[in-house]
Design a protein around this motif. Sequence first.
Motif, PDB file in Angstrom:
ATOM      1  N   HIS A  22       0.826  -1.207   0.000  1.00  0.00           N
ATOM      2  CA  HIS A  22       0.000   0.000   0.000  1.00  0.00           C
ATOM      3  C   HIS A  22       0.861   1.258   0.000  1.00  0.00           C
ATOM      4  O   HIS A  22       0.440   2.295  -0.514  1.00  0.00           O
ATOM      5  CB  HIS A  22      -0.906   0.017   1.237  1.00  0.00           C
ATOM      6  N   GLY A  24       3.482   1.625  -1.660  1.00  0.00           N
ATOM      7  CA  GLY A  24       4.145   1.778  -2.939  1.00  0.00           C
ATOM      8  C   GLY A  24       5.606   1.382  -2.890  1.00  0.00           C
ATOM      9  O   GLY A  24       6.356   1.664  -3.815  1.00  0.00           O
ATOM     10  N   ARG A  70       1.215   6.759   4.022  1.00  0.00           N
ATOM     11  CA  ARG A  70       0.486   6.197   2.889  1.00  0.00           C
ATOM     12  C   ARG A  70      -0.193   7.274   2.046  1.00  0.00           C
ATOM     13  O   ARG A  70      -0.957   8.083   2.554  1.00  0.00           O
ATOM     14  CB  ARG A  70      -0.568   5.228   3.405  1.00  0.00           C
ATOM     15  N   THR A  73      -4.327   6.292  -3.532  1.00  0.00           N
ATOM     16  CA  THR A  73      -4.055   5.426  -4.678  1.00  0.00           C
ATOM     17  C   THR A  73      -4.142   6.221  -5.975  1.00  0.00           C
ATOM     18  O   THR A  73      -5.091   6.972  -6.200  1.00  0.00           O
ATOM     19  CB  THR A  73      -5.068   4.265  -4.716  1.00  0.00           C
ATOM     20  N   ASP A 127       0.312   2.012  -5.688  1.00  0.00           N
ATOM     21  CA  ASP A 127      -0.335   1.103  -4.735  1.00  0.00           C
ATOM     22  C   ASP A 127      -0.061  -0.342  -5.148  1.00  0.00           C
ATOM     23  O   ASP A 127      -0.671  -0.859  -6.087  1.00  0.00           O
ATOM     24  CB  ASP A 127      -1.839   1.388  -4.714  1.00  0.00           C
ATOM     25  N   TYR A 256      -8.431   6.792  -1.103  1.00  0.00           N
ATOM     26  CA  TYR A 256      -7.899   5.726  -0.252  1.00  0.00           C
ATOM     27  C   TYR A 256      -8.762   4.472  -0.363  1.00  0.00           C
ATOM     28  O   TYR A 256      -9.988   4.569  -0.450  1.00  0.00           O
ATOM     29  CB  TYR A 256      -7.845   6.178   1.206  1.00  0.00           C
TER      30      TYR A 256
END
Length: 321
Positions: A22, A24, A70, A73, A127, A256
């Motif tokens: 998540h 990356g 995080r 995406t 992602d 997200y």
Amino acid sequence: MAKPPAPKNAEDGERIAKVLAHAGVASRREAERMIEDGRVSLNGKILRTPAVKVGPGDDVRVDGKPIAERPPTRLWRHHKPDGLVTTHADPQGRETVFQSLPKEIGRVISIGRLDLTSEGLLLLTNDGELARVLELPSTGWTRRYRVRAYGDITEEAIEKLKKGISVEGVKYGPIEVVVDRRTGSNTWLTVGLKEGKNREVRKVLSAVGLTVNRLLRTAYGPFQLGALEKGKTEEIRRSVLREQLGKLYPLDGDGYPMKEGAREADMTGRAVSKPERPRPPAPAGKGPSRPSPGAPRGKPGPGKRPDNKARKPDAHHRRKP
């Protein structure tokens, strides 16, 4: 000494490989390899197995550096030219796709690969979990290619490919083949498949007597190459991304993932729950307001106003005994 009990639900955390994906950092599979190589630590201890969950307050690091928070995406379309390899580091020193990308998009992962001499649509994301989901054959997304091949193909061979074929002990699922035109010794085809195994198009066509000399991916699921110029990269708008992913990989309005009860694992390694967003108050009016999505429908109960406020009885509205 007895082992501590395994977490019983998602509230106890997320798998370390999933957290890294998540963020990356890498795909889930690559993250597991990084763990096996001793590159990932949890709370100061080097991990040797991916069978670990990240909980609240845990410190996750890769090569001694804390992983970043995080991000939402994101997804990009990239028109890969031939002559580039789809890897972050090539042992033979060849130029890679990622070296030619705009620096501002940061570190991204490819969804599937295109080999050295293949070109066309390559999807990129930050992602790793999304990449894993979209690569699964069970997702059902069709990868479509324009293919030029030396030789001719019969209707019998097309039907054979349509049912699936085994080549050198490897079984390939159903493959759609449409003959577009024939030019001299070459045949132009449109090929559609859902698995995307290594060099699948070249191998299955070779098995029916064709030699591929040009391969261009034109679509990956609902995403098209379109008129995107060779070597160019273009981000897919969040609204389009949410619409196309739908229930397969639902995203909230901020981009997200909403899976597992809209939980998020922020990339400091902490597993957190996303609070429910408050709904705006209903506008004032004479009649009842429209219910918000998901709200129970029905008539107001007796003695209640539509806005659920109790109404004071008076001489004209008292019930008769």
